[in-house]
Scaffold this active site. Structure first.
Site, PDB file in Angstrom:
ATOM      1  N   ASP A  97       0.793  -1.231   0.000  1.00 40.34           N
ATOM      2  CA  ASP A  97       0.000   0.000   0.000  1.00 40.34           C
ATOM      3  C   ASP A  97       0.830   1.289   0.000  1.00 40.34           C
ATOM      4  O   ASP A  97       0.376   2.321   0.515  1.00 40.34           O
ATOM      5  CB  ASP A  97      -0.991  -0.014   1.168  1.00 40.34           C
ATOM      6  CG  ASP A  97      -2.202  -0.875   0.838  1.00 40.34           C
ATOM      7  OD1 ASP A  97      -2.609  -0.882  -0.346  1.00 40.34           O
ATOM      8  OD2 ASP A  97      -2.719  -1.547   1.741  1.00 40.34           O
TER       9      ASP A  97
ATOM     10  N   ASP B  71      -7.428  -3.670  -5.186  1.00 37.14           N
ATOM     11  CA  ASP B  71      -7.123  -2.346  -4.629  1.00 37.14           C
ATOM     12  C   ASP B  71      -5.780  -1.818  -5.128  1.00 37.14           C
ATOM     13  O   ASP B  71      -5.541  -0.620  -5.192  1.00 37.14           O
ATOM     14  CB  ASP B  71      -7.063  -2.400  -3.085  1.00 37.14           C
ATOM     15  CG  ASP B  71      -8.080  -3.330  -2.445  1.00 37.14           C
ATOM     16  OD1 ASP B  71      -8.503  -4.293  -3.105  1.00 37.14           O
ATOM     17  OD2 ASP B  71      -8.431  -3.103  -1.288  1.00 37.14           O
TER      18      ASP B  71
HETATM   19  N1  GLY Z   1      -7.736  -1.417   0.528  1.00 34.25           N
HETATM   20  C1  GLY Z   1      -8.508  -1.980   1.562  1.00 34.25           C
HETATM   21  C2  GLY Z   1      -9.889  -1.458   1.601  1.00 34.25           C
HETATM   22  O1  GLY Z   1     -10.367  -0.850   0.636  1.00 34.25           O
HETATM   23  O2  GLY Z   1     -10.531  -1.659   2.619  1.00 34.25           O
END
Ligand code: GLY
Length: 385
Positions: free
Chosen positions: A99, A159
């Site tokens: 992330d 994501d």
């Molecule tokens: N990237 C994790 C979420 O959207 O909760």
């Protein structure tokens, strides 16, 4: 079935952005020396150390507030937080995951773009280097979570498309194509596997040890074959960003199909339940953050696609943002509160693997993307992503 929301007007969007900025201003003293946690508890965000995957969204809101007002109080607070992100990447504090883009694009790329701060720039390049360490040559993907190569973690998640702009930015900034090359490889594998033929999406996708595609599984959706709303939203915004960077026909195809699928499952007020298996009469909570993310994807499509293709997208985005501004944004600022209520971070089901957190609460990314959507509607915005 409620009537479709009216598109937000220019005047309404400016007023909504002013209200959002007032909430951010009220929260500055609470979350400058600390970060704001991923989701509120009973409507108030706990402070947290700079250790969550979500800590970049709050500084992103501060930079959007700075762009809207030019007020130095926002600039000063944004730079205090950028320095905290600099420490985080240099000391490698909870950065063993993918992330880096969610963290460093709104916190440091934005800081550098708006102020020229070199420390923020260098921190963002280090974060891009860190993201490259997640690349798995067997399978050609960025591993999302966990120790590298661990069988239970040999997967990517949809994501991650939002983490890739950091890599494209790093290539443009340093002149080294290695970042964009990895982003392109990951994108191709994600587009081929995360998007189902009907345009719905898997949250996570496992690869086999030999690098061949394995199977889709959920973590935060209701079950493996359901339609986690935020994954679908990441798919919509992520695929149009991928198209901007790669001009790959597969990215545009994924954007169109993922959007079409999303639209067929929306309730009347255009804010989905947390998993699109459900409609509001199920009693399941909404996820307002998905609506904000999709609105940003639509407005990005308006920026980058020919007018004849993107014609209806702005109206759709205005309807979604209109619904959020009228029915989800609090009427007045409250210390510690957020910008759009009724978000859902992770809801436990009998079939998923997440821990229940932030159900029917403010979420930091919901607030950020709501503000980004309003900014896109009020100005000719140069994206951080
Ligand atoms: N990237 C994790 C979420 O959207 O909760």
């Amino acid at each position: 079935m409620t009537n479709k929301p009216l598109p937000i007007t220019g005047g309404e969007a400016r007023a909504a952005l002013d209200n959002a900025v007032a909430q951010v201003r009220l929260n500055l003293p609470l979350y400058t020396e600390t970060c704001q946690n991923h989701s509120s508890v009973d409507g108030i965000y706990p402070p947290c150390p700079n250790e969550e995957w979500t800590c970049g969204f709050w500084p992103g809101e501060i930079w959007l507030a700075y762009e809207h007002t030019g007020d130095r109080a926002f600039r000063d607070a944004g730079l205090v937080l950028a320095a905290s992100f600099d420490r985080r990447i240099r000391e490698k504090i909870v950065v063993d995951h993918h992330d880096m883009g969610f963290l460093y694009t709104p916190a440091c790329v934005a800081a550098y773009k708006l102020t020229g701060d070199r420390a923020a720039r260098d921190a963002a390049v280090l974060a891009a280097d860190q993201l490259l360490t997640r690349f798995q040559p067997k399978g050609q993907f960025l591993q999302a979570w966990g120790p590298m190569g661990e069988p239970g973690n040999y997967r990517f998640i949809i994501d991650c498309l939002l983490n890739l702009p950091l890599l494209y930015w790093a290539s443009a900034e340093t002149g080294d194509g290695k970042y964009a090359d990895i982003a392109n490889r990951h994108t191709a594998v994600c587009l081929a596997n995360s998007f189902r033929p009907d345009g719905s999406t898997y949250h996570t996708f496992y690869m086999n040890p030999d690098g061949s595609p394995g199977s889709g599984r959920t973590c935060q959706g209701y079950r493996d074959d359901s339609f986690w709303a935020r994954g679908q939203a990441w798919g919509v915004y992520g695929s149009i960003l991928s198209w901007r960077y790669t001009k790959s026909p597969a990215a545009l195809d994924a954007f169109r199909k993922a959007l079409d699928f999303y639209l067929t499952r929306l309730p009347g007020d255009l804010v989905p339940c947390w998993d699109m298996l459900f409609q509001p009469d199920s009693g399941e909570p909404r996820d307002s953050s998905s609506a904000a993310i999709v609105a940003c994807g639509l407005l990005e499509a308006v920026r980058v696609l020919p007018r004849r293709e993107a014609g209806g997208y702005e109206t759709l985005a205005r309807e979604m943002v209109g619904s959020l501004a009228r029915d989800y944004a609090p009427a007045r600022p409250v210390p510690g509160a957020g910008l759009i209520a009724h978000g859902t971070y992770s809801k436990k089901s009998p079939y998923n693997t997440c821990t229940q957190e932030g159900v029917d609460e403010f979420t930091s990314w919901g607030d950020y993307f709501y503000m980004e959507a309003l900014t896109r509607l009020c100005a000719d915005w140069d994206p951080y992503w």
